[in-house]
Scaffold this motif. Structure first.
Motif, PDB file in Angstrom:
ATOM      1  N   GLY A 142       6.647  12.195  23.626  1.00  0.00           N
ATOM      2  CA  GLY A 142       6.691  11.495  25.168  1.00  0.00           C
ATOM      3  C   GLY A 142       6.244  13.102  25.802  1.00  0.00           C
ATOM      4  O   GLY A 142       5.409  12.945  27.101  1.00  0.00           O
ATOM      5  N   TRP A 143       6.976  13.483  25.590  1.00  0.00           N
ATOM      6  CA  TRP A 143       6.928  14.845  26.582  1.00  0.00           C
ATOM      7  C   TRP A 143       5.383  15.482  25.839  1.00  0.00           C
ATOM      8  O   TRP A 143       5.090  15.935  26.894  1.00  0.00           O
ATOM      9  CB  TRP A 143       7.753  15.972  25.698  1.00  0.00           C
ATOM     10  N   GLY A 144       4.398  15.186  24.508  1.00  0.00           N
ATOM     11  CA  GLY A 144       4.020  15.370  24.114  1.00  0.00           C
ATOM     12  C   GLY A 144       2.692  15.311  24.729  1.00  0.00           C
ATOM     13  O   GLY A 144       1.827  15.710  25.503  1.00  0.00           O
ATOM     14  N   MET A 145       2.917  13.864  25.379  1.00  0.00           N
ATOM     15  CA  MET A 145       1.802  13.226  26.171  1.00  0.00           C
ATOM     16  C   MET A 145       2.148  13.321  27.210  1.00  0.00           C
ATOM     17  O   MET A 145       0.452  14.011  28.115  1.00  0.00           O
ATOM     18  CB  MET A 145       2.177  11.493  26.284  1.00  0.00           C
ATOM     19  N   PHE A 146       2.764  13.827  28.008  1.00  0.00           N
ATOM     20  CA  PHE A 146       2.819  14.532  29.000  1.00  0.00           C
ATOM     21  C   PHE A 146       2.435  15.362  29.634  1.00  0.00           C
ATOM     22  O   PHE A 146       1.448  15.551  30.209  1.00  0.00           O
ATOM     23  CB  PHE A 146       4.424  14.215  29.689  1.00  0.00           C
ATOM     24  N   ALA A 147       2.773  16.678  27.997  1.00  0.00           N
ATOM     25  CA  ALA A 147       2.422  17.955  28.562  1.00  0.00           C
ATOM     26  C   ALA A 147      -0.021  18.031  28.103  1.00  0.00           C
ATOM     27  O   ALA A 147      -0.273  18.004  28.861  1.00  0.00           O
ATOM     28  CB  ALA A 147       2.703  18.743  27.368  1.00  0.00           C
ATOM     29  N   GLY A 148       0.028  17.132  27.665  1.00  0.00           N
ATOM     30  CA  GLY A 148      -1.403  17.059  27.663  1.00  0.00           C
ATOM     31  C   GLY A 148      -2.499  16.124  28.436  1.00  0.00           C
ATOM     32  O   GLY A 148      -3.163  15.948  28.779  1.00  0.00           O
ATOM     33  N   LEU A 149      -0.831  15.245  28.831  1.00  0.00           N
ATOM     34  CA  LEU A 149      -2.067  14.674  30.286  1.00  0.00           C
ATOM     35  C   LEU A 149      -2.272  15.391  31.690  1.00  0.00           C
ATOM     36  O   LEU A 149      -3.100  15.057  32.932  1.00  0.00           O
ATOM     37  CB  LEU A 149      -1.418  13.149  30.700  1.00  0.00           C
ATOM     38  N   ILE A 150      -0.716  16.287  31.547  1.00  0.00           N
ATOM     39  CA  ILE A 150      -1.104  17.604  32.457  1.00  0.00           C
ATOM     40  C   ILE A 150      -2.343  18.067  32.401  1.00  0.00           C
ATOM     41  O   ILE A 150      -3.169  17.736  33.973  1.00  0.00           O
ATOM     42  CB  ILE A 150       0.362  17.892  32.589  1.00  0.00           C
ATOM     43  N   MET A 151      -2.909  18.039  31.661  1.00  0.00           N
ATOM     44  CA  MET A 151      -3.383  19.055  31.112  1.00  0.00           C
ATOM     45  C   MET A 151      -5.179  19.000  31.545  1.00  0.00           C
ATOM     46  O   MET A 151      -5.844  18.839  32.063  1.00  0.00           O
ATOM     47  CB  MET A 151      -3.747  19.934  29.995  1.00  0.00           C
ATOM     48  N   LEU A 152      -4.964  17.301  31.326  1.00  0.00           N
ATOM     49  CA  LEU A 152      -6.266  16.490  31.680  1.00  0.00           C
ATOM     50  C   LEU A 152      -6.392  16.239  33.252  1.00  0.00           C
ATOM     51  O   LEU A 152      -7.963  16.449  33.358  1.00  0.00           O
ATOM     52  CB  LEU A 152      -5.958  14.902  30.310  1.00  0.00           C
ATOM     53  N   HIS A 153      -5.233  15.466  33.373  1.00  0.00           N
ATOM     54  CA  HIS A 153      -5.301  15.732  34.878  1.00  0.00           C
ATOM     55  C   HIS A 153      -5.415  16.983  35.891  1.00  0.00           C
ATOM     56  O   HIS A 153      -6.726  16.810  36.757  1.00  0.00           O
ATOM     57  CB  HIS A 153      -4.062  15.268  35.981  1.00  0.00           C
ATOM     58  N   VAL A 154      -5.344  18.029  34.968  1.00  0.00           N
ATOM     59  CA  VAL A 154      -5.353  19.711  35.943  1.00  0.00           C
ATOM     60  C   VAL A 154      -7.351  19.783  35.824  1.00  0.00           C
ATOM     61  O   VAL A 154      -7.882  19.934  36.989  1.00  0.00           O
ATOM     62  CB  VAL A 154      -4.665  20.264  34.960  1.00  0.00           C
ATOM     63  N   ALA A 155      -8.155  19.269  34.755  1.00  0.00           N
ATOM     64  CA  ALA A 155      -9.269  19.409  34.594  1.00  0.00           C
ATOM     65  C   ALA A 155     -10.006  18.267  35.479  1.00  0.00           C
ATOM     66  O   ALA A 155     -11.335  18.565  35.673  1.00  0.00           O
ATOM     67  CB  ALA A 155      -9.442  18.877  32.772  1.00  0.00           C
ATOM     68  N   ILE A 156      -9.551  17.293  35.589  1.00  0.00           N
ATOM     69  CA  ILE A 156      -9.933  16.381  36.250  1.00  0.00           C
ATOM     70  C   ILE A 156     -10.008  16.499  37.827  1.00  0.00           C
ATOM     71  O   ILE A 156     -11.285  16.122  38.717  1.00  0.00           O
ATOM     72  CB  ILE A 156      -9.074  15.394  36.299  1.00  0.00           C
ATOM     73  N   LEU A 157      -8.878  17.208  37.945  1.00  0.00           N
ATOM     74  CA  LEU A 157      -8.560  17.454  39.529  1.00  0.00           C
ATOM     75  C   LEU A 157      -9.882  18.969  39.838  1.00  0.00           C
ATOM     76  O   LEU A 157     -10.317  19.228  40.688  1.00  0.00           O
ATOM     77  CB  LEU A 157      -7.407  18.513  39.786  1.00  0.00           C
ATOM     78  N   ALA A 158     -10.345  19.463  39.175  1.00  0.00           N
ATOM     79  CA  ALA A 158      -9.889  21.235  38.463  1.00  0.00           C
ATOM     80  C   ALA A 158     -12.303  20.122  39.090  1.00  0.00           C
ATOM     81  O   ALA A 158     -13.024  21.200  39.515  1.00  0.00           O
ATOM     82  CB  ALA A 158     -10.553  21.634  37.484  1.00  0.00           C
ATOM     83  N   MET A 159     -12.607  19.824  38.195  1.00  0.00           N
ATOM     84  CA  MET A 159     -13.782  18.717  38.238  1.00  0.00           C
ATOM     85  C   MET A 159     -14.391  18.187  40.193  1.00  0.00           C
ATOM     86  O   MET A 159     -14.774  18.265  40.402  1.00  0.00           O
ATOM     87  CB  MET A 159     -14.206  17.547  37.781  1.00  0.00           C
ATOM     88  N   VAL A 160     -13.180  17.609  40.301  1.00  0.00           N
ATOM     89  CA  VAL A 160     -13.003  17.016  41.859  1.00  0.00           C
ATOM     90  C   VAL A 160     -12.901  18.175  43.156  1.00  0.00           C
ATOM     91  O   VAL A 160     -13.836  17.673  43.551  1.00  0.00           O
ATOM     92  CB  VAL A 160     -11.733  15.636  42.084  1.00  0.00           C
ATOM     93  N   MET A 161     -12.064  18.883  43.224  1.00  0.00           N
ATOM     94  CA  MET A 161     -12.861  19.964  43.358  1.00  0.00           C
ATOM     95  C   MET A 161     -14.126  21.319  43.518  1.00  0.00           C
ATOM     96  O   MET A 161     -14.060  21.507  44.738  1.00  0.00           O
ATOM     97  CB  MET A 161     -11.258  21.125  43.373  1.00  0.00           C
ATOM     98  N   ARG A 162     -15.038  21.102  42.628  1.00  0.00           N
ATOM     99  CA  ARG A 162     -15.509  21.170  42.474  1.00  0.00           C
ATOM    100  C   ARG A 162     -17.126  20.338  43.561  1.00  0.00           C
ATOM    101  O   ARG A 162     -17.625  20.972  43.361  1.00  0.00           O
ATOM    102  CB  ARG A 162     -15.861  21.330  40.558  1.00  0.00           C
ATOM    103  N   MET A 163     -17.223  19.520  43.048  1.00  0.00           N
ATOM    104  CA  MET A 163     -17.519  18.064  43.426  1.00  0.00           C
ATOM    105  C   MET A 163     -17.953  18.170  45.342  1.00  0.00           C
ATOM    106  O   MET A 163     -18.268  18.536  45.540  1.00  0.00           O
ATOM    107  CB  MET A 163     -17.112  16.790  42.736  1.00  0.00           C
ATOM    108  N   THR A 164     -16.708  18.602  45.499  1.00  0.00           N
ATOM    109  CA  THR A 164     -16.223  18.252  47.028  1.00  0.00           C
ATOM    110  C   THR A 164     -16.019  20.144  47.683  1.00  0.00           C
ATOM    111  O   THR A 164     -17.103  19.646  48.174  1.00  0.00           O
ATOM    112  CB  THR A 164     -14.518  18.896  47.182  1.00  0.00           C
TER     113      THR A 164
END
Length: 409
Positions: A142-164
């Motif tokens: 669970g903690w491993g999935m949690f860490a991996g998803l955090i990195m995924l969402h950071v990447a998603i956030l970076a793309m959203v900010m870039r588009m913005t």
């Protein structure tokens, strides 16, 4: 690039931007209630429902308040409280993370600096925790999935900010282009106005050049004819000085005066009254001398400041007044005359009014001894770019009004 300050002027926002978080909140509540038998306890369900009610009330109040004005502190407080409610609801039920998703899309509208990054961090954690099975994560997997998803969402956030940021840059470029077009249009209008002024100046210069050429032609003719003739007259009178000495001397004086006038005309072709004074004193002198030689009472009125006129325009004004007064003396049978010189905006207006017998305009005959007459005055006025208005009726006197554009010093 430097981003503009956060704003929350929701009165100009599209519908989905303004009410999008509330729609996500309703979806989160619906998913939470559907999943309650599997993932929820009464306390968790109460937390989700209570948080939803608080978030809905907060959002509606914020929209109403910020529609009137957009203080940055109010917007930042709204975002901080909404993020806290979304995080709490997600902790109680992972499906409530749908509401937390709003933090990705509208946070920059309400906050900047540390608060913005705090909201982004809480949103990333809430989304990762929801997708890894809820809070707290269970076991190493669970903690491993949690860490991996955090990195995924950071990447998603970076793309959203870039588009913005790209969209903001395009919007700024469009706004800059619009401003440049407005400035270009303003410069074009100024250029057109300047071109119109230059064109008017060229017309005036062309008129002045024509007057100057005509003046030189007349000067040459006077020099070749009148001046030479008067010189011969003086020579003959001096050579044969006999008979009536009084008449002889008078003829000699007149001939010499005519010669002086001819020579002065050759030099400048300027009317004698204008040789040593400006227009208004010259007109007043003419009117005064005319009144002294007639039984007609004359009133002369002039305003203090008169726009400047060219030499040709002053000469035309002087001759028109002289001809007008001559017509009054010969034909009007008037008892009173009023001559006024006034400034009307940039124009100079000269009026000659009498209380004489008048006539029907358009039917006045050209009588002997009348010189150029009214038709000549009209041509003289038009020749310098002015206008001459004539008003008269039998028994009601006559009014001449000469108007021409001047220039302020």
């Amino acid at each position: 690039m430097t981003r503009p300050p956060a704003t929350a002027r929701t009165d100009r926002d599209p519908f989905l931007v303004r009410w999008g978080p509330l729609l996500l909140l309703l979806a989160a509540v619906g998913l939470s209630l559907v999943s309650a038998p599997m993932l929820g306890t009464p306390a968790r369900i109460a937390t989700v429902i209570g948080g939803a009610v608080a978030a809905a009330a907060l959002h509606v109040g914020c929209v109403v308040l910020l529609a009137v004005h957009a203080p940055s502190r109010t917007a930042a407080l709204y975002l901080a409280v909404r993020t806290a409610i979304a995080f709490t609801m997600t902790w109680a039920n992972p499906f409530a993370a749908v509401f937390a998703l709003a933090g990705y899309f509208d946070s920059e509208r309400y906050a900047r600096g540390p608060l913005l990054w705090t909201v982004y961090g809480a949103t990333v954690v809430a989304m990762a925790g929801s997708q890894s099975g809820g809070f707290p994560p269970q076991g190493p997997l669970g903690w491993g999935m949690f860490a991996g998803l955090i990195m995924l969402h950071v990447a998603i956030l970076a793309m959203v900010m870039r588009m913005t940021h790209v969209e903001d840059r395009r919007a700024a470029e469009r706004e800059r282009t619009i401003v440049e077009l407005e400035q270009t249009n303003a410069r074009l209008e100024e250029a057109l106005a300047e071109n119109a002024a230059l064109q008017a100046q060229l017309v005036d210069q062309a008129r002045e050049a024509g007057v100057h050429a005509e003046r030189e032609r007349l000067a040459a003719e006077i020099h070749d004819t009148l001046a030479q003739s008067l010189t011969g007259i003086i020579t003959q009178l001096q050579a044969a000085r006999d008979g009536d000495e009084t008449r002889h001397d008078r003829a000699l004086v007149l001939a010499r005066e005519a010669l002086d006038e001819a020579r002065r005309s050759v030099r400048a072709l300027t009317p004698a009254p204008l040789a040593d004074s400006s227009l208004v004193p010259a007109l007043e002198s003419i009117v005064t001398r005319w009144s002294e030689h007639t039984i007609v009472k004359v009133d002369f009125v002039a305003t203090d400041e008169i726009p400047q006129l060219s030499a040709a325009a002053q000469s035309a004004a002087l001759r028109i007044v002289q001809e007008g007064l001559a017509n009054v003396a010969q034909h009007a049978d008037a008892e009173r005359v009023r001559v006024t010189v006034a400034a009307v905006g940039e124009d100079v207006v000269i009026d000659v009014r009498d209380d004489g017998v008048g006539f029907l305009v358009g039917e006045e005959p050209e009588r002997p001894g009348r010189g150029y007459g009214l038709a000549g005055m009209l041509r003289r006025a038009e020749g310098v770019g002015g206008t001459l208005a004539i008003e008269s009726a039998p028994g009601e006197g006559t009014a001449l009004s000469f108007r021409i554009r001047g220039r302020r010093s």
